[in-house]
Write a protein that holds these residues in place. Structure first.
Motif, mmCIF file in Angstrom:
data_model
loop_
_atom_site.group_PDB
_atom_site.id
_atom_site.type_symbol
_atom_site.label_atom_id
_atom_site.label_comp_id
_atom_site.label_asym_id
_atom_site.label_seq_id
_atom_site.Cartn_x
_atom_site.Cartn_y
_atom_site.Cartn_z
ATOM 1 N N LEU A 46 0.830 -1.210 0.000
ATOM 2 C CA LEU A 46 0.000 0.000 0.000
ATOM 3 C C LEU A 46 0.866 1.264 0.000
ATOM 4 C CD1 LEU A 46 -2.642 -1.262 2.555
ATOM 5 C CD2 LEU A 46 -3.035 -0.833 0.136
ATOM 6 N N ILE A 47 2.004 1.217 0.672
ATOM 7 C CA ILE A 47 2.921 2.360 0.669
ATOM 8 C C ILE A 47 3.361 2.679 -0.755
ATOM 9 C CG2 ILE A 47 5.261 3.068 1.334
ATOM 10 C CD1 ILE A 47 4.794 1.576 3.985
ATOM 11 N N LEU A 48 3.656 1.648 -1.529
ATOM 12 C CA LEU A 48 4.080 1.852 -2.920
ATOM 13 C C LEU A 48 2.920 2.292 -3.800
ATOM 14 C CD1 LEU A 48 6.436 -1.247 -3.395
ATOM 15 C CD2 LEU A 48 7.097 1.148 -3.081
ATOM 16 N N ASP A 49 1.754 1.669 -3.650
ATOM 17 C CA ASP A 49 0.612 1.977 -4.518
ATOM 18 C C ASP A 49 0.085 3.384 -4.307
ATOM 19 O OD1 ASP A 49 0.796 -0.505 -5.573
ATOM 20 O OD2 ASP A 49 -1.269 -1.117 -5.168
ATOM 21 N N PHE A 50 0.040 3.845 -3.069
ATOM 22 C CA PHE A 50 -0.537 5.158 -2.774
ATOM 23 C C PHE A 50 0.522 6.250 -2.570
ATOM 24 C CE2 PHE A 50 -4.172 2.446 -1.352
ATOM 25 C CZ PHE A 50 -5.139 3.017 -2.172
ATOM 26 N N HIS A 51 1.815 5.854 -2.662
ATOM 27 C CA HIS A 51 2.910 6.822 -2.516
ATOM 28 C C HIS A 51 2.808 7.575 -1.191
ATOM 29 C CE1 HIS A 51 3.772 5.974 -6.729
ATOM 30 N NE2 HIS A 51 2.530 6.297 -7.031
ATOM 31 N N THR A 53 4.050 7.511 3.153
ATOM 32 C CA THR A 53 5.123 7.055 4.023
ATOM 33 C C THR A 53 4.608 5.945 4.946
ATOM 34 O OG1 THR A 53 4.601 8.679 5.739
ATOM 35 C CG2 THR A 53 6.135 9.361 3.995
ATOM 36 N N ALA A 54 5.558 5.269 5.600
ATOM 37 C CA ALA A 54 5.179 4.204 6.528
ATOM 38 C C ALA A 54 4.371 4.745 7.699
ATOM 39 C CB ALA A 54 6.431 3.488 7.028
ATOM 40 N N SER A 55 4.729 5.962 8.168
ATOM 41 C CA SER A 55 4.002 6.544 9.294
ATOM 42 C C SER A 55 2.560 6.867 8.923
ATOM 43 C CB SER A 55 4.713 7.804 9.786
ATOM 44 O OG SER A 55 4.774 8.780 8.758
ATOM 45 N N VAL A 56 2.316 7.201 7.657
ATOM 46 C CA VAL A 56 0.944 7.438 7.195
ATOM 47 C C VAL A 56 0.209 6.113 7.011
ATOM 48 C CG1 VAL A 56 -0.464 8.329 5.292
ATOM 49 C CG2 VAL A 56 1.496 9.646 6.121
ATOM 50 N N ALA A 57 0.874 5.140 6.421
ATOM 51 C CA ALA A 57 0.232 3.851 6.142
ATOM 52 C C ALA A 57 -0.197 3.136 7.415
ATOM 53 C CB ALA A 57 1.177 2.972 5.329
ATOM 54 N N GLN A 58 0.591 3.304 8.504
ATOM 55 C CA GLN A 58 0.249 2.590 9.736
ATOM 56 C C GLN A 58 -1.079 3.037 10.333
ATOM 57 O OE1 GLN A 58 0.375 3.810 13.167
ATOM 58 N NE2 GLN A 58 0.561 5.917 12.445
ATOM 59 N N TRP A 59 -1.618 4.177 9.840
ATOM 60 C CA TRP A 59 -2.921 4.621 10.316
ATOM 61 C C TRP A 59 -4.034 3.649 9.922
ATOM 62 C CZ3 TRP A 59 -4.783 7.738 13.835
ATOM 63 C CH2 TRP A 59 -3.928 8.710 14.377
ATOM 64 N N LEU A 60 -3.787 2.792 8.941
ATOM 65 C CA LEU A 60 -4.764 1.759 8.605
ATOM 66 C C LEU A 60 -4.938 0.791 9.768
ATOM 67 C CD1 LEU A 60 -3.705 1.016 4.923
ATOM 68 C CD2 LEU A 60 -5.769 2.206 5.681
ATOM 69 N N ALA A 61 -3.864 0.574 10.546
ATOM 70 C CA ALA A 61 -3.953 -0.260 11.743
ATOM 71 C C ALA A 61 -4.347 0.563 12.961
ATOM 72 C CB ALA A 61 -2.617 -0.962 11.988
ATOM 73 N N THR A 62 -3.700 1.737 13.132
ATOM 74 C CA THR A 62 -3.996 2.576 14.291
ATOM 75 C C THR A 62 -5.435 3.085 14.252
ATOM 76 O OG1 THR A 62 -1.691 3.285 14.371
ATOM 77 C CG2 THR A 62 -3.278 4.621 15.579
ATOM 78 N N PHE A 108 -5.903 6.837 -0.703
ATOM 79 C CA PHE A 108 -5.575 6.338 0.624
ATOM 80 C C PHE A 108 -6.584 6.842 1.657
ATOM 81 C CE2 PHE A 108 -3.548 6.647 4.766
ATOM 82 C CZ PHE A 108 -3.046 5.369 4.918
ATOM 83 N N ALA A 109 -7.018 8.099 1.517
ATOM 84 C CA ALA A 109 -7.964 8.670 2.480
ATOM 85 C C ALA A 109 -9.260 7.871 2.507
ATOM 86 C CB ALA A 109 -8.240 10.132 2.154
ATOM 87 N N TRP A 173 -3.833 -5.809 -3.909
ATOM 88 C CA TRP A 173 -4.296 -5.789 -2.519
ATOM 89 C C TRP A 173 -5.809 -5.694 -2.430
ATOM 90 C CZ3 TRP A 173 -7.188 -1.557 -1.370
ATOM 91 C CH2 TRP A 173 -7.018 -0.419 -2.148
ATOM 92 N N ARG A 174 -6.460 -5.179 -3.480
ATOM 93 C CA ARG A 174 -7.927 -5.058 -3.450
ATOM 94 C C ARG A 174 -8.607 -6.425 -3.322
ATOM 95 N NH1 ARG A 174 -9.189 0.160 -4.879
ATOM 96 N NH2 ARG A 174 -7.514 1.288 -5.933
#
Length: 492
Positions: A46-51, A53-62, A108-109, A173-174
């Motif tokens: 997802l980090i690569l597909d949506f360009h 950062t890791a800190s932004v992507a982790q919000w999917l878990a947080t 991503f949003a 990933w979809r």
């Protein structure tokens, strides 16, 4: 003294109907729990597909955890205000909409929003299952049923990473969400056709002040703890200290407000359940178990991928047998609980958990995969021996009118403990890794040092669980629906 009508009084004797209701909820819960872990190994993609950062992507878990922490405390109200059928429709309907949105999300949003919608459905579904078991199954047979619940809790999280690893080998990933969606819709359709109402809703008014206090209190605590695991400044980081302070103040206000509402009989979350020593001890033990569990759920995959160089699919396949073993053992452990009670199961289970975590604290870069697999299987047996007895015994002394609130309290505190465990263990691991690298160790060796330190802390927490588990008893179920003074106290 007031009593409340209960349409479920006769249902424990209607075994076929009770089994059908619980089977529907088990299938639905399996789907939502599977979804909770299926995203874990997809973050790099997802980090690569949506360009991002890791800190932004982790919000999917947080974001998922935050939503769970905010919604779960309200389920005590929902489960009393609505019929059981309406709560099921709300949970699975919301989850299915979120899954469809996630599969189609162009940004991503929107994917993050979809995960929040999924989390709302999950947060309602899990307490619904536990409350239903407590309502329909007599206390003397509850252990066997909770054994089947443990299959869902154990196998679904273990299957998630394996399934997502297989999907990501060759598909977008979809397809992770497209894989889950048919099962969610099938569970929803089956539930609408099969599920009958087993509870009578009460005319309750929702206290407006309690909602923001609960949201900021529980949500802020989970947010602060999740940030603590990522921040090198620790508690001095304003991103940690400010939400933590707001959370503490809000939780104090929330508890004060609930105590005032208890006198009117309309609390959002009824803390009178904590007047039962057995229930309170059970909540503490489940929280310790949740923190120790993250020793395997969080640290082991990091070790396997960062130090041993295993792929996400290989990692998922290695932890899969442990989850399957837990599922296979759970029904037998539930039946044993009905015969011998919690202490004789949870105490050796906690000992096995502590032993396996201690052994993980001794691993290095050369530890063989068969050894790691054997250690994970021992840990899984320990978890299987602890979860079902502890949860079942903890809820046994609660009167029926506190079932929904007890389930909400247990799941809320477990969610907070999970966030705390993640933050604590990752903080210890990263801190030790940084110091080891600064001392001149190569990065793989530094990572191994960090992992051993975190597993050592998890071992200490498991030892606390071992000491307290011996005091767990199966209190007799209270008769009737009387006031809070009639909650049965253990040992009296």
């Amino acid at each position: 003294m007031t009593t409340h009508p209960r349409s479920s009084v006769a249902l424990p004797h209607q075994d076929a109907r009770s089994r059908a209701v619980i089977m529907v909820l088990l299938l639905a819960t399996f789907v939502v729990v599977l979804n909770e872990t299926i995203m874990n190994v997809a973050l790099p993609t997802l980090i690569l597909d949506f360009h991002v950062t890791a800190s932004v992507a982790q919000w999917l878990a947080t974001g998922f955890m935050l939503t769970m922490a905010v919604v779960i405390p309200t389920t005590g109200f929902l489960l009393q205000r609505l019929t059981s059928r309406a709560v099921f429709l709300l949970a699975m309907g919301t989850f299915s909409v979120g899954t469809l949105l996630a599969a189609a999300a162009p940004t991503f949003a929107l994917l993050l929003l979809a995960r929040v919608v999924q989390a709302v459905g999950t947060a309602i579904m899990i307490p619904l299952l536990f409350t239903t078991v407590m309502t329909l199954i007599p206390a003397e047979r509850r252990g066997a049923t909770m054994g089947f619940v443990s299959i869902v809790i154990a196998v679904a999280p273990a299957l998630g990473p394996t399934i997502s690893g297989l999907i990501l080998q060759s598909l977008s990933w979809r397809f992770m969400f497209l894989f889950v969606l048919p099962f969610a819709l099938a569970a929803l359709a089956y539930g609408l056709r099969t599920l009958v109402n087993f509870s009578e809703p009460r005319r309750l008014s929702l206290d407006v002040a309690s909602l923001p206090l609960s949201a900021v209190g529980f949500g802020g605590l989970v947010y602060a703890l999740s940030r603590l695991g990522e921040s090198p400044a620790g508690l001095t980081d304003p991103r940690v200290s400010v939400p933590l302070l707001l959370s503490v103040l809000s939780l104090a206000g929330f508890v004060w407000r609930q105590r005032a509402l208890q006198r009117q009989g309309t609390p959002l979350l009824d803390f009178r359940a904590l007047r039962s020593p057995i229930f309170t001890l059970g909540v503490v033990l489940i929280m310790l178990l949740s923190v120790a569990f993250f020793g395997g759920a969080i640290l082991l995959p990091l070790y396997l991928q960062d130090i041993r160089g295993l792929s996400t699919l290989q990692t998922g396949l290695l932890v899969l047998p442990g989850g399957v073993m837990m599922g296979l053992l759970a029904p037998s452990i539930g039946r044993l609980y009905d015969r011998i009670g919690p202490a004789w199961l949870a105490t050796p289970g906690a000992a096995l958990l502590a032993l396996s975590l201690w052994r993980f604290s001794r691993v290095d870069a050369a530890t063989g995969v068969p050894v790691l697999l054997a250690m994970h299987l021992v840990m899984s047996v320990g978890l299987a021996l602890t979860f079902t007895p502890l949860f079942t015994a903890a809820t046994s002394p609660l009167p029926a009118r506190l079932y929904a609130h007890g389930s909400a309290i247990m799941n809320s505190f477990q969610q907070v403990a999970g966030a705390a465990g993640t933050a604590l263990l990752i903080t210890v691991m990263t801190g030790r890794t940084t110091r080891a690298a600064a001392a001149g160790l190569t990065l793989p060796l530094a990572h191994a040092e960090g992992g051993r330190a975190a597993f050592g802390l998890a071992t200490g927490i498991a030892l606390m669980l071992l000491l307290l588990a011996a005091f767990m008893r199966r209190a007799p179920a209270p008769q009737g629906t009387g006031d809070d003074e009639r909650i049965v106290a253990a040992g009296h």
